[in-house]
Design an enzyme around this catalytic site. Structure first.
Site, PDB file in Angstrom:
ATOM      1  N   GLY A  10      23.362 -41.726   9.132  1.00  0.00           N
ATOM      2  CA  GLY A  10      22.509 -42.882   8.879  1.00  0.00           C
ATOM      3  C   GLY A  10      22.492 -43.071   7.373  1.00  0.00           C
ATOM      4  O   GLY A  10      22.094 -42.160   6.634  1.00  0.00           O
ATOM      5  N   GLY A  12      21.107 -45.793   5.756  1.00  0.00           N
ATOM      6  CA  GLY A  12      20.195 -46.894   5.444  1.00  0.00           C
ATOM      7  C   GLY A  12      19.321 -46.548   4.244  1.00  0.00           C
ATOM      8  O   GLY A  12      19.765 -45.879   3.306  1.00  0.00           O
ATOM      9  N   HIS A 176       3.509 -36.477  14.448  1.00  0.00           N
ATOM     10  CA  HIS A 176       3.649 -37.265  13.226  1.00  0.00           C
ATOM     11  C   HIS A 176       2.703 -38.461  13.261  1.00  0.00           C
ATOM     12  O   HIS A 176       2.581 -39.128  14.268  1.00  0.00           O
ATOM     13  CB  HIS A 176       5.099 -37.745  13.132  1.00  0.00           C
ATOM     14  CG  HIS A 176       5.411 -38.473  11.872  1.00  0.00           C
ATOM     15  ND1 HIS A 176       4.804 -38.201  10.668  1.00  0.00           N
ATOM     16  CD2 HIS A 176       6.298 -39.451  11.618  1.00  0.00           C
ATOM     17  CE1 HIS A 176       5.310 -39.004   9.745  1.00  0.00           C
ATOM     18  NE2 HIS A 176       6.211 -39.767  10.287  1.00  0.00           N
TER      19      HIS A 176
HETATM   20  N1  APR Z   1      25.001 -43.862  14.285  1.00  0.00           N
HETATM   21  C1  APR Z   1      24.900 -43.820  12.942  1.00  0.00           C
HETATM   22  N2  APR Z   1      24.101 -44.662  12.249  1.00  0.00           N
HETATM   23  C2  APR Z   1      23.404 -45.572  12.951  1.00  0.00           C
HETATM   24  C3  APR Z   1      23.462 -45.660  14.358  1.00  0.00           C
HETATM   25  C4  APR Z   1      24.312 -44.739  15.035  1.00  0.00           C
HETATM   26  N3  APR Z   1      24.437 -44.759  16.360  1.00  0.00           N
HETATM   27  N4  APR Z   1      22.638 -46.651  14.751  1.00  0.00           N
HETATM   28  C5  APR Z   1      22.072 -47.163  13.645  1.00  0.00           C
HETATM   29  N5  APR Z   1      22.539 -46.517  12.552  1.00  0.00           N
HETATM   30  C6  APR Z   1      22.222 -46.729  11.144  1.00  0.00           C
HETATM   31  C7  APR Z   1      22.010 -48.175  10.769  1.00  0.00           C
HETATM   32  O1  APR Z   1      23.265 -48.855  10.613  1.00  0.00           O
HETATM   33  C8  APR Z   1      21.238 -48.045   9.468  1.00  0.00           C
HETATM   34  O2  APR Z   1      22.087 -48.076   8.343  1.00  0.00           O
HETATM   35  O3  APR Z   1      21.021 -46.100  10.815  1.00  0.00           O
HETATM   36  C9  APR Z   1      20.576 -46.666   9.575  1.00  0.00           C
HETATM   37  C10 APR Z   1      19.066 -46.717   9.560  1.00  0.00           C
HETATM   38  O4  APR Z   1      18.693 -47.146   8.309  1.00  0.00           O
HETATM   39  P1  APR Z   1      17.455 -48.116   8.042  1.00  0.00           P
HETATM   40  O5  APR Z   1      17.434 -49.194   9.061  1.00  0.00           O
HETATM   41  O6  APR Z   1      17.481 -48.496   6.609  1.00  0.00           O
HETATM   42  O7  APR Z   1      16.202 -47.193   8.376  1.00  0.00           O
HETATM   43  P2  APR Z   1      15.476 -46.128   7.424  1.00  0.00           P
HETATM   44  O8  APR Z   1      14.388 -46.791   6.675  1.00  0.00           O
HETATM   45  O9  APR Z   1      16.493 -45.341   6.681  1.00  0.00           O
HETATM   46  O10 APR Z   1      14.770 -45.216   8.542  1.00  0.00           O
HETATM   47  C11 APR Z   1      15.544 -44.464   9.461  1.00  0.00           C
HETATM   48  O11 APR Z   1      13.800 -42.866   9.916  1.00  0.00           O
HETATM   49  O12 APR Z   1      11.532 -42.784   9.389  1.00  0.00           O
HETATM   50  C12 APR Z   1      12.494 -43.105  10.341  1.00  0.00           C
HETATM   51  O13 APR Z   1      11.374 -44.851  11.497  1.00  0.00           O
HETATM   52  C13 APR Z   1      12.443 -44.545  10.666  1.00  0.00           C
HETATM   53  O14 APR Z   1      13.704 -44.220  12.629  1.00  0.00           O
HETATM   54  C14 APR Z   1      13.779 -44.708  11.317  1.00  0.00           C
HETATM   55  C15 APR Z   1      14.666 -43.798  10.509  1.00  0.00           C
END
Ligand code: APR
Length: 320
Positions: A10, A12, A176
């Protein structure tokens, strides 16, 4: 000695911040993995270009294939969708469960000896599902929640008492966020427990109760302010503290979602409890005595986690 390898599943907001912190601390070389094409590569390149200025030698790579996480020492999982305003963590359950399946299988195939830290929400259920899908040993899979909840609590307490955050320790158990259980008797300023500080006139029970409530809804407060996403700086810092304790065998005692096998009267569930993280992963689960109120709150928290796990089993029969 070869460098450690840190895989961030991930890339993000939290994933990018994790990469930044891990690189600045030179914890190892870093792979940013994401299903989105270009995103992990772009972040890896941007961060790499900061290395001459910052003076770190960690190598960063962006990837869309699980092959690239091969033999990672640590995997930190943020893959999934983040909570949007008005959306409860539980709404996320279905989508993120599917993501945990893909990620768990990817880790099992390519980094089965890694220490896995899950951040994806709803945390206590997702870390359980990730462990089930990956089949890794329970002591190598943990969830990041308590460090963040404690950090939020510590920050508010430091403000209330007008002292350094360095001197504030906070003790948080349970699930949490909404169901977290702050243990006031074990939360201190330089060893002086909060109830004593109240007696000393540093604060009042009402003000501490308000701080506890604000901590519980700490994630929601930030979602409300940001409007287009959820917190990422403090969650990333919290997971890096856990990763660092494993990589450096620091044996820090940190509140994390860990797999319980009878401790606190809970069996086969991930719940936030104090644990010692060292080179073997979860090296000890610390069982403290709870007073009546904390015990009752802890039980409510455990019930909430249980319900989520039951819901997961309903959605994904392979987990039942
Ligand atoms: N495999 C890999 N990456 C994935 C997949 C997958 N199957 N599905 C989604 N992603 C990626 C998305 O493309 C995105 O870049 O996961 C990333 C999530 O990043 P953000 O949307 O920016 O979320 P973020 O703020 O980083 O939070 C991630 O942590 O605290 C928790 O609630 C929050 O569940 C969320 C997670």
């Amino acid at each position: 000695m070869a460098r450690k390898k840190i895989a961030l599943i991930g890339a993000g907001m939290i994933g990018g911040t994790l990469a930044h912190l891990a690189a600045m601390k030179e914890l190892g070389d870093i792979v940013l993995f994401d299903v989105a094409e270009g995103l992990p590569q772009g972040k890896a390149l941007d961060l790499s270009q900061s290395s001459p200025v910052e003076g770190f030698d960690s190598k960063l790579k962006g990837a869309n294939s699980y092959e690239d996480i091969t033999d990672a020492d640590v995997c930190i999982v943020t893959a999934g969708i983040a909570r949007k305003p008005g959306m409860s963590r539980d709404d996320l359950l279905k989508t993120n469960l599917g993501v945990m399946k893909a990620v768990g299988e990817g880790i099992a195939a390519h980094a089965p000896n890694s220490f896995v830290i899950c951040i994806t929400n709803p945390l206590d259920a997702m870390v359980w599902a990730l462990r089930e899908f990956s089949g890794l040993p329970h002591q190598k899979v943990v969830g990041m929640a308590g460090v963040l909840d404690s950090a939020r609590f510590q920050h508010f307490l430091a403000e209330e008492f007008d002292v350094s955050v360095q001197d504030v320790t906070a003790f948080v158990l349970g699930g949490h966020g909404d169901t977290m259980v702050p243990v006031i008797e074990y939360s201190t300023v330089a060893g002086i427990p909060i109830p004593d500080l109240i007696k000393m006139g540093w604060s009042t029970q009402e003000r501490i109760d308000a701080i506890v409530q604000r901590t519980r809804s700490g994630g929601g407060e930030i979602v409300g302010l940001l409007k287009t996403g959820s917190a990422y700086y403090a969650p990333a810092s919290s997971a890096i503290a856990m990763a660092e304790s494993f990589l450096k065998d620091k044996k820090r005692l940190l509140p994390c979602a860990a797999h319980l096998t009878g401790q606190y009267g809970v069996d086969n569930l991930y719940v936030g409890v104090p644990i010692v993280i060292g080179a073997n992963g979860v090296e000890r689960i610390v069982e403290i005595e709870l007073n009546e109120t904390a015990r009752a709150n802890f039980d409510v928290s455990v019930e909430a986690v249980k319900e989520l796990v039951v819901a997961c089993k309903g959605i994904e029969p392979a987990l039942a």
